[in-house]
Enzyme design. Structure first.
Site, PDB file in Angstrom:
ATOM      1  N   HIS A  49       6.106  -4.842  -0.896  1.00 18.04           N
ATOM      2  CA  HIS A  49       4.759  -5.349  -0.608  1.00 18.04           C
ATOM      3  C   HIS A  49       4.724  -6.014   0.775  1.00 18.04           C
ATOM      4  O   HIS A  49       3.896  -5.671   1.627  1.00 18.04           O
ATOM      5  CB  HIS A  49       4.362  -6.339  -1.705  1.00 18.04           C
ATOM      6  N   GLU A  50       5.635  -6.934   0.999  1.00 19.64           N
ATOM      7  CA  GLU A  50       5.648  -7.661   2.279  1.00 19.64           C
ATOM      8  C   GLU A  50       5.984  -6.728   3.440  1.00 19.64           C
ATOM      9  O   GLU A  50       5.529  -6.937   4.566  1.00 19.64           O
ATOM     10  CB  GLU A  50       6.630  -8.835   2.228  1.00 19.64           C
ATOM     11  N   GLU A  53      -4.159  -6.568   3.005  1.00 16.32           N
ATOM     12  CA  GLU A  53      -3.710  -6.357   1.627  1.00 16.32           C
ATOM     13  C   GLU A  53      -3.689  -4.861   1.283  1.00 16.32           C
ATOM     14  O   GLU A  53      -2.876  -4.415   0.477  1.00 16.32           O
ATOM     15  CB  GLU A  53      -4.615  -7.145   0.669  1.00 16.32           C
ATOM     16  N   HIS A  75       2.770  -5.378   4.699  1.00 13.21           N
ATOM     17  CA  HIS A  75       2.142  -6.333   5.624  1.00 13.21           C
ATOM     18  C   HIS A  75       2.855  -6.293   6.983  1.00 13.21           C
ATOM     19  O   HIS A  75       2.228  -6.320   8.041  1.00 13.21           O
ATOM     20  CB  HIS A  75       2.252  -7.754   5.065  1.00 13.21           C
TER      21      HIS A  75
END
Ligand code: ZN
Ligand code: ZN
Lengths: 496, 496
Positions: A260-261, A290, A264
């Site tokens: 997930h990160e 997001e 980003h």
């Protein structure tokens, strides 16, 4: 040249933001506890300086003069973004900013204990003050911007978005999501899933995480991966810092957190170098940010074509075990289960958590309900959407999130907007490049996926508004339909 | 209240210095290479801001008005320290500051390669520019301060010190030091020393280092220990960051490096909380700072009473070996050998390295010699002091240090002043509390030693000038005699 003066001022602010980001990262990852008071004071000093420089009276003159200068189209957009920042920062009186910051940090600080102790009554006292100040902020911003009070807060995180649009999107979701959740959970009730057996050594998890980051194209010459209590993506585009926490009983949480990160992080690392240091060179919005993390974590990493690449990596990290079979992992990573806690939710039930928060915070800001009404409404909606009651259990209900404690109303919708954008981008990408299944079976498939995101999202920075960005990338405005098709295909095996 | 305005301004500068220190530490320890350009630009932006705030025209008015306010004696001293900072920063024209910074960073950058390649001729081109600008700086500062040009540079690192005093101290050293070096090396020629056999795993060295830091009272709730290419002590008093580098073939270098930096760190951690954020609350001078690191590394850690505590720790870290016998370690850690490289020198030959640099930089700044004359003079003095020639070997001669490359003339004497202060403090402490031998045989001996330093040095911060600080702690002004007695006792077994 007034544009040149503005450019210099915003580069200066960017340099200060750089130092703030690195010291903030350090505070969460490296700083010993005794350093906190001095660090907080130093960072507050810099915030104050940045606020002064961003709202300084000379900027109004420079903006006016720059309008008359001959600027390239991109410089004109850049100028608009500068003005937007300046306006957002200037519209609030200084004493309101300070009062909200004070009330927010007091409320947040007490909340850390009150949540543990399920102490809604204690929380309410501080929280009412935060709500009052946030209503005042929303009213002042709405007065200046036009539009509804809640819209003016939403605009801080998702510029150009408004309640009317979100109401429409969420109403559509509500029509079919509760039923889809029921169908998926019924279908999965008969599935058998083997759970991985720990312990999984932290060092091995960290190594695995870095391998996966490498696979996902994270540039380690311009970033790091570290440990913090609350995972985040920080730093600056030339040096992106992502964090996670490790649990030796379960590697999935840290693995998916890292993926997930990394989404980003790649957005930040992919921002265009030529606009570095100016607002127009920054990420478009929280929702678009997001969308990138959820594209990585949900669209990509839980796809069977990606999951199929994990078994050899997991075996090399932790030794072989039956749970690491690709088809078992694919079931495990698409398991749907209604639960109390937003951050633990799967992608199917997640929007329900957001819809209930959105309804509550919008009505709260616009004076339709009061803070004391929250627990009852929360319980009602949780029963309705997910079949769970939070009566008397506020710590797993309305006390679970940090966002409201410091008055960050308007942020929650970004999560679901991100999921919708991600599904729409994934659909468009597959229409253009071929299905994930076929892309992920090719050696350069991941590279092609990232090149598409680079071209359509990352290098666009804030040169387009969100609506234009999404239309340019996908050919249509934001819609719920691709997300619905994605869930139906992945969780019910129904393909359009 | 003008004093209050000044106090606010200097606290603000302190907060900015905090962020600069942490980001500087990060740059040396954590930052990926690709982050360097943006970091350098961000730090330069903050330096510029700090320089503007420190030299702002309103300060002169505030200083004038504060003189007339009723201040406590400590506030009056605080005011003087603020004025000293302001004067030092204001006296140079901005374009000279910028030209020197530019020439210095260019010269330093090229030096990293030129040193490796023994390229004095290449270095000289850049260096002549640095010298010219440093002479200009010294002349302007001397004009403003009174005194000789070199004194005005010295004053930046060791306020209140001057050439006349240093000439006297160094002349005294020169009278007996070369002869003492000869006696010690003759005496040690017949000693047998067993060298520890590696490899020594980095993780075990790091653990050992942290144990020793704990033993030396480093407060880990207000500091860290990490790795960097060039060891340093950075951060802020509430969060002191020391670094070292590890060599698996040799643990002594990192161990002694950590002990040295722990001395610097305890000084910072021991500064008085009540003056935190004001110049008067900072460390007194570079010489006093170095006195604390050398007190730890030389006076204390190489004392047989301290060395006797090491064998069990070394065995637990690396397994047993004959070299770890206490008497062998004591011989190893007091081995004297003339060498080319300053940073590798023992405490007996170290002052020779400083004396030759001091003579050269003083004559260079005052126009008595030119940059091109340095290699010949260097070679001459090395032969005279240490019996070594550097003819044709500038990389191990005048190209070895970073200090001159960016024009930090006036810094070198701090090292030997530190060694002299350390010896004088150690002698006074032992006169008051008992010998190290007896103190180190008691469980609270180290604690008593640190309490003495805390009382006499650390908590004094900059409330006294250096001369008064040393007189108050030891009863006499700075003198070479205690250092001579220390070397004679430790290296020749001669006790007064
Ligand atoms: Zn996220
Ligand atoms: Zn030192």
């Amino acid at each position: 040249m007034s544009y040149a003066l503005l450019s210099r001022r915003f580069h200066q602010l960017h340099h200060f933001a750089h130092l703030s980001a690195i010291c903030g990262w350090d505070q969460a990852t490296m700083m010993p506890e005794g350093g906190n008071d001095a660090r907080a004071a130093a960072l507050a000093e810099l915030s104050l300086l940045m606020h002064e420089r961003l709202t300084a009276p000379e900027l109004a003159d420079w903006f006016a003069a720059a309008q008359a200068e001959s600027l390239t189209p991109a410089q004109q957009i850049s100028l608009q973004e500068m003005q937007r920042r300046h306006r957002q920062a200037s519209v609030l009186p200084g004493d309101l900013v300070q009062a909200k910051s004070l009330a927010g940090s007091g409320c947040e600080h007490a909340w850390r204990r009150q949540r543990r102790e399920n102490d809604w009554a204690g929380f309410l006292t501080n929280f009412q003050e935060v709500v009052a100040l946030s209503r005042e902020e929303a009213a002042i911003r709405a007065e200046a911007n036009g539009g509804r009070p809640y819209d003016s807060l939403l605009d801080l995180y998702e510029p150009g978005m408004n309640c009317t649009q979100i109401d429409g999107l969420f109403a559509e979701l509500q029509q079919w999501l509760p039923d889809l959740i029921r169908q998926v959970t019924e279908r999965q009730a008969t599935e058998s899933v083997i759970l991985p057996q720990g312990p999984f050594a932290t060092a091995a998890q960290q190594d695995l995480g870095r391998q996966i980051m490498g696979l996902l194209g994270f540039d380690f010459s311009r970033g790091r991966q570290d440990v913090s209590a609350h995972p985040f993506c920080g730093g600056v585009p030339s040096d992106v810092r992502i964090t996670t926490r490790f649990d030796e009983a379960d590697f999935t949480q840290s693995l998916m957190g890292i993926i997930h990160e990394t989404g980003h992080a790649r957005y930040e690392q992919g921002l265009p170098a030529q606009w570095q240091g100016l607002p127009v060179g920054e990420a478009r919005s929280m929702g678009i940010h997001e969308s990138q993390s959820l594209f990585f974590e949900m669209q990509l990493a839980r796809h069977p074509g990606f999951v199929a690449q994990l078994p050899p990596l997991l075996e090399a990290s932790f030794g072989p075990q039956p749970a690491f079979a690709a088809d078992n992992l694919a079931r495990l990573y698409t398991r749907v289960a209604p639960g109390y806690i937003r951050v633990d939710a799967d992608e199917v039930t997640y929007p329900a958590h957001i819809m209930l928060r959105y309804e509550i915070e919008k009505r709260l800001i616009e004076g339709d309900i009061e803070a004391r009404d929250i627990p009852e409404l929360w319980d009602l909606r949780m029963q309705q959407y997910l079949g769970l009651s939070t009566a008397g259990n506020d710590k797993d209900g309305c006390l679970q999130d940090i966002h409201w404690t410091d008055g960050s109303f308007g942020y929650f919708p970004s999560y679901t907007l991100g999921a919708l954008y991600a599904a729409q981008l994934a659909e468009a990408l597959q229409q253009q490049l071929g299905s994930f299944a076929s892309l992920l079976s090719q050696p350069d498939g991941l590279g092609n996926i990232f090149a598409w995101l680079q071209q359509h999202i990352w290098q666009q920075a804030s040169l387009l508004d969100t609506d234009a960005l999404i239309r340019q990338a996908t050919g249509t405005p934001l819609s719920v339909a691709p997300f619905r098709r994605h869930l139906q295909a992945r969780y019910l095996g129904r393909h359009a």
